[in-house]
Design a protein around this motif. Sequence first.
Motif, PDB file in Angstrom:
ATOM      1  N   PRO A 187       0.815  -1.217   0.000  1.00  0.00           N
ATOM      2  CA  PRO A 187       0.000   0.000   0.000  1.00  0.00           C
ATOM      3  C   PRO A 187       0.853   1.273   0.000  1.00  0.00           C
ATOM      4  CG  PRO A 187      -0.559  -1.445   1.862  1.00  0.00           C
ATOM      5  CD  PRO A 187       0.716  -1.945   1.291  1.00  0.00           C
ATOM      6  N   THR A 188       0.244   2.339  -0.458  1.00  0.00           N
ATOM      7  CA  THR A 188       0.790   3.682  -0.255  1.00  0.00           C
ATOM      8  C   THR A 188       0.240   4.162   1.094  1.00  0.00           C
ATOM      9  OG1 THR A 188       0.762   4.124  -2.603  1.00  0.00           O
ATOM     10  CG2 THR A 188       0.835   6.041  -1.134  1.00  0.00           C
ATOM     11  N   PHE A 189       1.132   4.525   1.994  1.00  0.00           N
ATOM     12  CA  PHE A 189       0.680   4.866   3.344  1.00  0.00           C
ATOM     13  C   PHE A 189       0.693   6.370   3.624  1.00  0.00           C
ATOM     14  CE2 PHE A 189       1.190   0.420   4.606  1.00  0.00           C
ATOM     15  CZ  PHE A 189       0.198   0.288   5.550  1.00  0.00           C
ATOM     16  N   VAL A 190      -0.227   6.726   4.477  1.00  0.00           N
ATOM     17  CA  VAL A 190      -0.234   8.022   5.142  1.00  0.00           C
ATOM     18  C   VAL A 190       0.019   7.696   6.615  1.00  0.00           C
ATOM     19  CG1 VAL A 190      -1.888   9.685   6.049  1.00  0.00           C
ATOM     20  CG2 VAL A 190      -1.736   9.291   3.592  1.00  0.00           C
TER      21      VAL A 190
ATOM     22  N   GLN B 169      -5.432   2.293  -7.601  1.00  0.00           N
ATOM     23  CA  GLN B 169      -4.763   1.205  -8.328  1.00  0.00           C
ATOM     24  C   GLN B 169      -4.244   0.136  -7.370  1.00  0.00           C
ATOM     25  OE1 GLN B 169      -2.468   1.415 -11.998  1.00  0.00           O
ATOM     26  NE2 GLN B 169      -1.695   3.341 -11.136  1.00  0.00           N
ATOM     27  N   TYR B 170      -3.661   0.638  -6.291  1.00  0.00           N
ATOM     28  CA  TYR B 170      -3.044  -0.240  -5.294  1.00  0.00           C
ATOM     29  C   TYR B 170      -3.648   0.123  -3.940  1.00  0.00           C
ATOM     30  CZ  TYR B 170       0.249  -0.963  -9.079  1.00  0.00           C
ATOM     31  OH  TYR B 170       0.799  -1.267 -10.300  1.00  0.00           O
ATOM     32  N   PRO B 171      -3.508  -0.731  -2.953  1.00  0.00           N
ATOM     33  CA  PRO B 171      -4.086  -0.384  -1.655  1.00  0.00           C
ATOM     34  C   PRO B 171      -3.480   0.921  -1.100  1.00  0.00           C
ATOM     35  CG  PRO B 171      -2.693  -2.358  -1.498  1.00  0.00           C
ATOM     36  CD  PRO B 171      -2.844  -2.044  -2.950  1.00  0.00           C
ATOM     37  N   VAL B 172      -4.264   1.594  -0.274  1.00  0.00           N
ATOM     38  CA  VAL B 172      -3.723   2.751   0.469  1.00  0.00           C
ATOM     39  C   VAL B 172      -3.969   2.491   1.953  1.00  0.00           C
ATOM     40  CG1 VAL B 172      -4.090   4.430  -1.406  1.00  0.00           C
ATOM     41  CG2 VAL B 172      -5.860   4.103   0.317  1.00  0.00           C
ATOM     42  N   GLY B 173      -3.130   3.060   2.771  1.00  0.00           N
ATOM     43  CA  GLY B 173      -3.267   2.765   4.194  1.00  0.00           C
ATOM     44  C   GLY B 173      -2.992   3.987   5.061  1.00  0.00           C
ATOM     45  N   VAL B 174      -3.363   3.840   6.303  1.00  0.00           N
ATOM     46  CA  VAL B 174      -3.045   4.860   7.313  1.00  0.00           C
ATOM     47  C   VAL B 174      -2.339   4.147   8.461  1.00  0.00           C
ATOM     48  CG1 VAL B 174      -3.939   6.696   8.781  1.00  0.00           C
ATOM     49  CG2 VAL B 174      -5.185   6.060   6.708  1.00  0.00           C
ATOM     50  N   VAL B 175      -1.230   4.710   8.912  1.00  0.00           N
ATOM     51  CA  VAL B 175      -0.522   4.084  10.037  1.00  0.00           C
ATOM     52  C   VAL B 175      -0.421   5.070  11.203  1.00  0.00           C
ATOM     53  CG1 VAL B 175       1.682   4.620   8.872  1.00  0.00           C
ATOM     54  CG2 VAL B 175       1.680   3.088  10.855  1.00  0.00           C
ATOM     55  N   ASN B 176      -0.727   4.538  12.384  1.00  0.00           N
ATOM     56  CA  ASN B 176      -0.482   5.278  13.632  1.00  0.00           C
ATOM     57  C   ASN B 176       0.760   4.690  14.277  1.00  0.00           C
ATOM     58  OD1 ASN B 176      -0.808   6.775  16.082  1.00  0.00           O
ATOM     59  ND2 ASN B 176      -1.754   4.955  17.006  1.00  0.00           N
ATOM     60  N   TRP B 177       1.858   5.451  14.245  1.00  0.00           N
ATOM     61  CA  TRP B 177       3.126   4.985  14.825  1.00  0.00           C
ATOM     62  C   TRP B 177       3.124   5.203  16.342  1.00  0.00           C
ATOM     63  CZ3 TRP B 177       6.026   2.342  11.470  1.00  0.00           C
ATOM     64  CH2 TRP B 177       6.032   2.673  10.106  1.00  0.00           C
ATOM     65  N   THR B 178       3.727   4.276  17.065  1.00  0.00           N
ATOM     66  CA  THR B 178       3.735   4.309  18.538  1.00  0.00           C
ATOM     67  C   THR B 178       4.879   5.182  19.084  1.00  0.00           C
ATOM     68  OG1 THR B 178       2.794   2.087  18.619  1.00  0.00           O
ATOM     69  CG2 THR B 178       3.925   2.853  20.612  1.00  0.00           C
ATOM     70  N   ASN B 179       4.566   6.025  20.069  1.00  0.00           N
ATOM     71  CA  ASN B 179       5.587   6.775  20.838  1.00  0.00           C
ATOM     72  C   ASN B 179       6.514   7.599  19.957  1.00  0.00           C
ATOM     73  OD1 ASN B 179       6.821   7.263  23.550  1.00  0.00           O
ATOM     74  ND2 ASN B 179       8.601   6.231  22.706  1.00  0.00           N
ATOM     75  N   GLU B 180       5.929   8.283  18.970  1.00  0.00           N
ATOM     76  CA  GLU B 180       6.772   9.135  18.128  1.00  0.00           C
ATOM     77  C   GLU B 180       7.470  10.194  18.963  1.00  0.00           C
ATOM     78  OE1 GLU B 180       7.908  12.553  15.544  1.00  0.00           O
ATOM     79  OE2 GLU B 180       6.551  12.542  17.244  1.00  0.00           O
TER      80      GLU B 180
END
Lengths: 486, 486
Positions: free
Chosen positions: B130-133, B170-181
């Motif tokens: 996926p392309t992530f945000v 075209q391809y999956p897209v995603g959202v990520v929440n990163w821990t303890n930035e």
Amino acid sequence: MISIASRGPLWRCDNATRLLPATVAKRTFSTSPSWRLHTKEMEEETLGRLKVDKGRLMRDIHHTCQWGTGERWGDAPTETGMSRLALSDSDKEARAWFVRTTEEFGCEVTIDSMGNIFAVRPGLNNDQPPTFVGSHLDTQPSGGRYDGILGVHAGVEMLKVLNDNWVETQYPVGVVNWTNEEGARFPKSMVSSGVWSGDIPLEDAHNLKEVHPGNATMASELKRIGYLGDTPCSHESMPMAAHFELHIEQGPLLEIANKKIGVVTGVQAYKWLTVTVKGRDTHTGTTDLKSRADALLTASKMILHSHKLATANNALASTGILYLKPGSTNTVPGEVSFSLDIRSPNDATVTRMLSLITTDFPRIAAGENISGLNDGCTSALPLTVSIREDFNSPATTFHPRCIEAVGQAAHATLGPDSKNLVMEMTSGAGHDSVYASKRCPTSMVFVPCREGVSHNPSEFCKEEDCAAGAQVLLQSVLRFDRGRGE
Amino acid sequence: MISIASRGPLWRCDNATRLLPATVAKRTFSTSPSWRLHTKEMEEETLGRLKVDKGRLMRDIHHTCQWGTGERWGDAPTETGMSRLALSDSDKEARAWFVRTTEEFGCEVTIDSMGNIFAVRPGLNNDQPPTFVGSHLDTQPSGGRYDGILGVHAGVEMLKVLNDNWVETQYPVGVVNWTNEEGARFPKSMVSSGVWSGDIPLEDAHNLKEVHPGNATMASELKRIGYLGDTPCSHESMPMAAHFELHIEQGPLLEIANKKIGVVTGVQAYKWLTVTVKGRDTHTGTTDLKSRADALLTASKMILHSHKLATANNALASTGILYLKPGSTNTVPGEVSFSLDIRSPNDATVTRMLSLITTDFPRIAAGENISGLNDGCTSALPLTVSIREDFNSPATTFHPRCIEAVGQAAHATLGPDSKNLVMEMTSGAGHDSVYASKRCPTSMVFVPCREGVSHNPSEFCKEEDCAAGAQVLLQSVLRFDRGRGE
């Protein structure tokens, strides 16, 4: 324990006790049996023969340092610091020792409403106030074995020497242990001598709360450890003819000058300030230098500038406490608050320092380039500063008669080479003698401590220097007593 | 919750769900029904019609700020800061909202062994990454409502816009929440993207202890709040085609230049140092200036000097933390330890700064007069200094294709006047995008925040700026997706 005020000339000689060992003799005193030494009749030679017992003095000091032993700095059993905060359980133990010991040596003990302990040894003439020796048994949280402790022990050693030699003074002599001199637990130094002299209201002192994180007050702790005495804490309830104090110098001047005794002529003036600088918290990575209002950078300039002002004015300026907010590696501090301790033997100099600080700090906060501080800096956003005066202790001048007694005692003690070993000096630190001097003639005896280090576990005073100081203290009291009524 | 690695092209169209409101539709996707919008076929005009919903975005942001609400700075209900430390109970609530919401919008959610949460919306072609945000939901202890939070919410808003408009990428897209930035609770910032990229060992991260006074570790807290996922934390288990991040600038440059969007081309280099100055505790009143080894005065000179070095080298130098010992008004500090954060867009400059600091600080400690710092000072005893490097983040250069996508999206979003409203810039702060960029093409979108203030409760980003940033982010992802495979 009865108050000196309710006493009378009630001591009578009990010859039988003369044969008892001094350490256990519960003695009373006659008005003048012929076989006694009387201060009035003492020649220099006799005075010189009254000697403190160095071994006993040091054993006693280290004995009481079992209560509140601090951080270790050396291998020997006595090479630790002290951590005996005022009115703690360890202070209670040290106090109990002081009461027990001075009572054993024939003293009457009075405890006042600040927990000050006055042990009085009667003299020939007991309708006049005693000549006191005083200091304190409390210490800094990471303090040493000499600051305060030496002074109280030298007083107890004086009692022992007087008893050993059957000396009868003209007037009573006493030893006082002042409460919370350090101001380390209850944050006002010399608070109990300050109440005694009438400078600090009793209620303020009783309500003083211990420093973070506890909640006890002086009154609650005095009560808890059983030292909230009935006698009012006042120079009227417990008058003094004079107050002598032996103390380590806590600075390096005697050591540097290779002197053995400092005759203390007064205490320098000082003020304690709290300086608060306000800027703005911002991200360290995203805030360019000119968009900052960096409270710590500005406080750093002020601390450096205060040192330069002190250098220029022959004064002292010191910052011992600094807090900042919010305290994160990647956040420019928006607020910094720091202590500023300014001193000089001279009131006018302290006043001038305060005036310069009050003028210059707001200009530094505003971004002005004072004395080239900003050379090479990026000019940034203005900040604000506030300056609060927390404590003011004007310069103290001790009493000529007491200074003279100490000076004579010092030269007599140190012998032929004494002129190279004695110096007159001003105390840099406050002591209970400052408040005592407001109500009675006062002076102090200083002895060198290693590298001038104090308020530190490794604070150290050589045995011979402790003993020399105690000897000067003893002679000062006897000389003062001898001169009374003249 | 299953790992993306175990997925397959398992999403299938269920036309019936088309009639359900987007907020509740549990949708799956066909391979290409004709009534869908496909990114491949999108013209500029179509792209421009896909609009984020400003009101919904802001409502969502403030809705989740109910968990971990911080200090109030204004009267309006939303005018408070945030205090949502990583893996706290409030972070757990915000995480639950993120999982629930992204699942409702048809995403598959994967949680890895660092508690990073990946929500993936399928595309036409699901055998490619996926392309992530991405950004983070944790905050500083006294942080604001935008740092990290805006980026995650813009990702969720992107999912909503895609669903509302039946867009199939075209391809999956995603959202990520990163821990303890933030690295505020567990003191290593961006630690979980650092494990993902392979730069930080999982064990080191799991063993990170929370800051004083707690004793929890990242592993124990991940377990406690139920976010210790089964999927290994790694770019191999969760590969990304690209990583885009919307963030407030956290500095004043956009605002000063009157720009609306920053196209971020990279992140500046930085090092975090701990400097420890050792002198000697001594009494402030009794120690003349020349007998001192004043660790705070010396640290003040170093802090001022680091600022002068930064000015001369066009770098940043900041001290955010300072501890001193022993911390008493009348004791000269014997030890001071402080943080030093040095930054520049340029690795060579950071290296030069470190070298200058490493050369000059010992000379300042020894008493040398560097750049006139000692002019007007009393020369005193020498001190020692040690400098430890705690963290090193070399300069990061983002990927040309991602930078291009962001630039095009910015100009398209801001319309005819865009050339006056967009600027390319380097990020001053570290972000998870730094570690992401080591494993996939990356860029960031910056929006202005009021007066550049961040890491502060009053941190503020206007609604229209939040929305413009989210719009640019959405378009960047679609443009990148559209260009994939070319």
